[in-house]
Design a protein around this motif. Sequence first.
Motif, PDB file in Angstrom:
ATOM      1  N   ILE A 170      10.020   2.890  -9.963  1.00 24.43           N
ATOM      2  CA  ILE A 170       8.948   2.670  -9.000  1.00 24.43           C
ATOM      3  C   ILE A 170       9.427   3.042  -7.602  1.00 24.43           C
ATOM      4  CG2 ILE A 170       9.567   0.241  -8.659  1.00 24.43           C
ATOM      5  CD1 ILE A 170       6.545  -0.356  -8.432  1.00 24.43           C
ATOM      6  N   GLY A 171       8.519   3.549  -6.786  1.00 25.06           N
ATOM      7  CA  GLY A 171       8.877   3.980  -5.442  1.00 25.06           C
ATOM      8  C   GLY A 171       9.312   5.437  -5.433  1.00 25.06           C
TER       9      GLY A 171
ATOM     10  N   ILE B 225      -4.966   3.518 -11.225  1.00 23.31           N
ATOM     11  CA  ILE B 225      -4.096   2.638 -10.453  1.00 23.31           C
ATOM     12  C   ILE B 225      -4.899   1.683  -9.555  1.00 23.31           C
ATOM     13  CG2 ILE B 225      -2.242   4.342 -10.488  1.00 23.31           C
ATOM     14  CD1 ILE B 225      -2.833   4.902  -7.537  1.00 23.31           C
ATOM     15  N   ASN B 226      -6.207   1.582  -9.815  1.00 25.99           N
ATOM     16  CA  ASN B 226      -7.035   0.687  -9.002  1.00 25.99           C
ATOM     17  C   ASN B 226      -6.541  -0.756  -9.060  1.00 25.99           C
ATOM     18  OD1 ASN B 226      -8.711   2.781  -8.249  1.00 25.99           O
ATOM     19  ND2 ASN B 226     -10.189   2.419  -9.888  1.00 25.99           N
ATOM     20  N   ASP B 227      -6.060  -1.172 -10.237  1.00 30.08           N
ATOM     21  CA  ASP B 227      -5.603  -2.549 -10.409  1.00 30.08           C
ATOM     22  C   ASP B 227      -4.117  -2.731 -10.114  1.00 30.08           C
ATOM     23  OD1 ASP B 227      -8.157  -3.258 -11.184  1.00 30.08           O
ATOM     24  OD2 ASP B 227      -7.757  -2.923 -13.308  1.00 30.08           O
ATOM     25  N   PHE B 228      -3.453  -1.650  -9.693  1.00 35.64           N
ATOM     26  CA  PHE B 228      -2.018  -1.764  -9.411  1.00 35.64           C
ATOM     27  C   PHE B 228      -1.775  -2.548  -8.132  1.00 35.64           C
ATOM     28  CE2 PHE B 228       1.645  -0.364  -6.955  1.00 35.64           C
ATOM     29  CZ  PHE B 228       2.669  -0.601  -7.852  1.00 35.64           C
ATOM     30  N   SER B 229      -0.802  -3.416  -8.179  1.00 40.94           N
ATOM     31  CA  SER B 229      -0.352  -4.111  -6.968  1.00 40.94           C
ATOM     32  C   SER B 229       1.098  -4.520  -7.147  1.00 40.94           C
ATOM     33  CB  SER B 229      -1.212  -5.351  -6.692  1.00 40.94           C
ATOM     34  OG  SER B 229      -1.003  -6.349  -7.670  1.00 40.94           O
ATOM     35  N   ILE B 230       1.770  -4.701  -6.037  1.00 47.13           N
ATOM     36  CA  ILE B 230       3.143  -5.212  -6.056  1.00 47.13           C
ATOM     37  C   ILE B 230       3.260  -6.281  -4.980  1.00 47.13           C
ATOM     38  CG2 ILE B 230       3.935  -3.307  -4.592  1.00 47.13           C
ATOM     39  CD1 ILE B 230       6.697  -3.612  -5.996  1.00 47.13           C
ATOM     40  N   THR B 231       3.800  -7.433  -5.375  1.00 47.72           N
ATOM     41  CA  THR B 231       3.904  -8.576  -4.471  1.00 47.72           C
ATOM     42  C   THR B 231       5.330  -9.116  -4.503  1.00 47.72           C
ATOM     43  OG1 THR B 231       1.609  -9.168  -4.978  1.00 47.72           O
ATOM     44  CG2 THR B 231       2.968 -10.825  -3.879  1.00 47.72           C
TER      45      THR B 231
ATOM     46  N   GLU C  74       0.815  -1.208   0.000  1.00 45.56           N
ATOM     47  CA  GLU C  74       0.000   0.000   0.000  1.00 45.56           C
ATOM     48  C   GLU C  74       0.854   1.265   0.000  1.00 45.56           C
ATOM     49  OE1 GLU C  74      -3.213   0.646  -0.452  1.00 45.56           O
ATOM     50  OE2 GLU C  74      -3.315  -1.492  -0.937  1.00 45.56           O
ATOM     51  N   ILE C  75       2.016   1.215   0.647  1.00 45.69           N
ATOM     52  CA  ILE C  75       2.905   2.383   0.639  1.00 45.69           C
ATOM     53  C   ILE C  75       3.449   2.617  -0.761  1.00 45.69           C
ATOM     54  CG2 ILE C  75       5.066   3.335   1.527  1.00 45.69           C
ATOM     55  CD1 ILE C  75       2.777   3.375   3.534  1.00 45.69           C
ATOM     56  N   VAL C  76       3.838   1.551  -1.458  1.00 47.52           N
ATOM     57  CA  VAL C  76       4.313   1.692  -2.840  1.00 47.52           C
ATOM     58  C   VAL C  76       3.207   2.257  -3.724  1.00 47.52           C
ATOM     59  CG1 VAL C  76       5.185   0.467  -4.863  1.00 47.52           C
ATOM     60  CG2 VAL C  76       6.017  -0.150  -2.588  1.00 47.52           C
ATOM     61  N   LYS C  77       1.989   1.787  -3.533  1.00 48.02           N
ATOM     62  CA  LYS C  77       0.855   2.293  -4.313  1.00 48.02           C
ATOM     63  C   LYS C  77       0.594   3.768  -4.013  1.00 48.02           C
ATOM     64  CE  LYS C  77      -3.861   0.998  -5.660  1.00 48.02           C
ATOM     65  NZ  LYS C  77      -4.925  -0.023  -5.507  1.00 48.02           N
ATOM     66  N   GLU C  78       0.718   4.157  -2.760  1.00 45.09           N
ATOM     67  CA  GLU C  78       0.534   5.561  -2.388  1.00 45.09           C
ATOM     68  C   GLU C  78       1.649   6.428  -2.960  1.00 45.09           C
ATOM     69  OE1 GLU C  78      -1.059   9.025  -0.534  1.00 45.09           O
ATOM     70  OE2 GLU C  78      -1.867   7.112  -1.265  1.00 45.09           O
ATOM     71  N   ASN C  79       2.872   5.924  -2.958  1.00 45.88           N
ATOM     72  CA  ASN C  79       3.978   6.652  -3.587  1.00 45.88           C
ATOM     73  C   ASN C  79       3.700   6.858  -5.074  1.00 45.88           C
ATOM     74  OD1 ASN C  79       6.675   5.069  -1.644  1.00 45.88           O
ATOM     75  ND2 ASN C  79       5.321   6.758  -1.134  1.00 45.88           N
ATOM     76  N   LEU C  80       3.129   5.836  -5.722  1.00 47.63           N
ATOM     77  CA  LEU C  80       2.778   5.935  -7.136  1.00 47.63           C
ATOM     78  C   LEU C  80       1.692   6.987  -7.346  1.00 47.63           C
ATOM     79  CD1 LEU C  80       2.691   5.057 -10.087  1.00 47.63           C
ATOM     80  CD2 LEU C  80       1.260   3.120  -9.401  1.00 47.63           C
ATOM     81  N   ARG C  81       0.670   6.982  -6.506  1.00 45.46           N
ATOM     82  CA  ARG C  81      -0.415   7.959  -6.631  1.00 45.46           C
ATOM     83  C   ARG C  81       0.123   9.387  -6.521  1.00 45.46           C
ATOM     84  NH1 ARG C  81      -3.216  11.307  -3.886  1.00 45.46           N
ATOM     85  NH2 ARG C  81      -2.113  10.823  -1.953  1.00 45.46           N
ATOM     86  N   ILE C  82       1.006   9.622  -5.571  1.00 48.88           N
ATOM     87  CA  ILE C  82       1.578  10.959  -5.370  1.00 48.88           C
ATOM     88  C   ILE C  82       2.440  11.353  -6.561  1.00 48.88           C
ATOM     89  CG2 ILE C  82       3.176  12.295  -3.950  1.00 48.88           C
ATOM     90  CD1 ILE C  82       2.199  10.628  -1.552  1.00 48.88           C
ATOM     91  N   PHE C  83       3.223  10.416  -7.080  1.00 48.73           N
ATOM     92  CA  PHE C  83       4.059  10.687  -8.249  1.00 48.73           C
ATOM     93  C   PHE C  83       3.222  11.114  -9.443  1.00 48.73           C
ATOM     94  CE2 PHE C  83       5.661   8.517 -12.176  1.00 48.73           C
ATOM     95  CZ  PHE C  83       6.610   9.472 -12.519  1.00 48.73           C
ATOM     96  N   LEU C  84       2.171  10.358  -9.752  1.00 50.21           N
ATOM     97  CA  LEU C  84       1.314  10.692 -10.889  1.00 50.21           C
ATOM     98  C   LEU C  84       0.649  12.046 -10.711  1.00 50.21           C
ATOM     99  CD1 LEU C  84      -0.389   7.209 -11.447  1.00 50.21           C
ATOM    100  CD2 LEU C  84       1.389   8.263 -12.855  1.00 50.21           C
ATOM    101  N   GLN C  85       0.251  12.342  -9.498  1.00 46.72           N
ATOM    102  CA  GLN C  85      -0.384  13.625  -9.207  1.00 46.72           C
ATOM    103  C   GLN C  85       0.590  14.775  -9.432  1.00 46.72           C
ATOM    104  OE1 GLN C  85      -1.236  14.706  -4.974  1.00 46.72           O
ATOM    105  NE2 GLN C  85      -3.358  14.896  -5.657  1.00 46.72           N
ATOM    106  N   LYS C  86       1.821  14.611  -8.989  1.00 43.70           N
ATOM    107  CA  LYS C  86       2.797  15.697  -9.087  1.00 43.70           C
ATOM    108  C   LYS C  86       3.272  15.934 -10.516  1.00 43.70           C
ATOM    109  CE  LYS C  86       4.529  15.782  -4.361  1.00 43.70           C
ATOM    110  NZ  LYS C  86       5.723  15.718  -3.482  1.00 43.70           N
TER     111      LYS C  86
END
Length: 240
Positions: free
Chosen positions: A225-226, A179-185, A160-172
């Motif tokens: 990423i990140g 990114i609803n379907d984004f996940s990292i495992t 979830e932290i990686v996804k939040e970092n991605l959301r902030i990056f795209l916004q900026k």
Amino acid sequence: MTELKLEFQLENPELPVDLDKVILSFLKASIENYSQDLFEKLYNKRQSVVKMCCWSCYLPQAQFASDRIRLGMNKFTINFSDADIGELVMFFNAFSLMKYKTFHMNRNSMKLMSVKTKRLREIEETEIIVKMQSSLVARKHNSDDNTDIYYTCDDPEFPEIVKENLRIFLQKVNIERNINDFSITPVKGKKVVARIMERYVDTSIGIYKITGHPRLLELLYAAGIGTRRSEGHGKFEIIY
């Protein structure tokens, strides 16, 4: 998508332990030599600029000591990519102007000997398996007290932290992506401590499964990423 491969020759087969600062200094010098306008756009000291580029280093037979990185030969390589193709072209031109010039660093020097281009594969899948070429930095920033908490693949909050970092990056960078379907495992992840701007930070390396829309995955393939991507973190290669 295209990646640049920068091949350097060293005066002595070693590098400073704060290699990230050296590479950033080289990037800045390259851009300032090429275009003052681009330099102001990317490295404006009055505000933090979120960049679309990322890079990683290949250090042959590296041995890490407390004060230096010893190499098995007097050369190393930087792999550089940028999600903004126009910006990538300008970086290519800037690097080309730096070829064969001596760049001094802490009792040593390096020369850029070649700049090669490599075509990155197009992504049509919604799931890829990647191997980190540079450590993945997942960070939660508290703007109230200006503190950071770093998460690794060992932490349950990591995806979830990686996804939040991605959301902030795209916004900026003002890019719209779903990114609803984004996940990292983590598949074979490993926690490592990386030196970032003279600070030691918990990060992750290894192999990961990333899911998302193909255009989002292509963006990450080029931009990384990140967080701390433009400082030598978050770059990956697709292995499946």
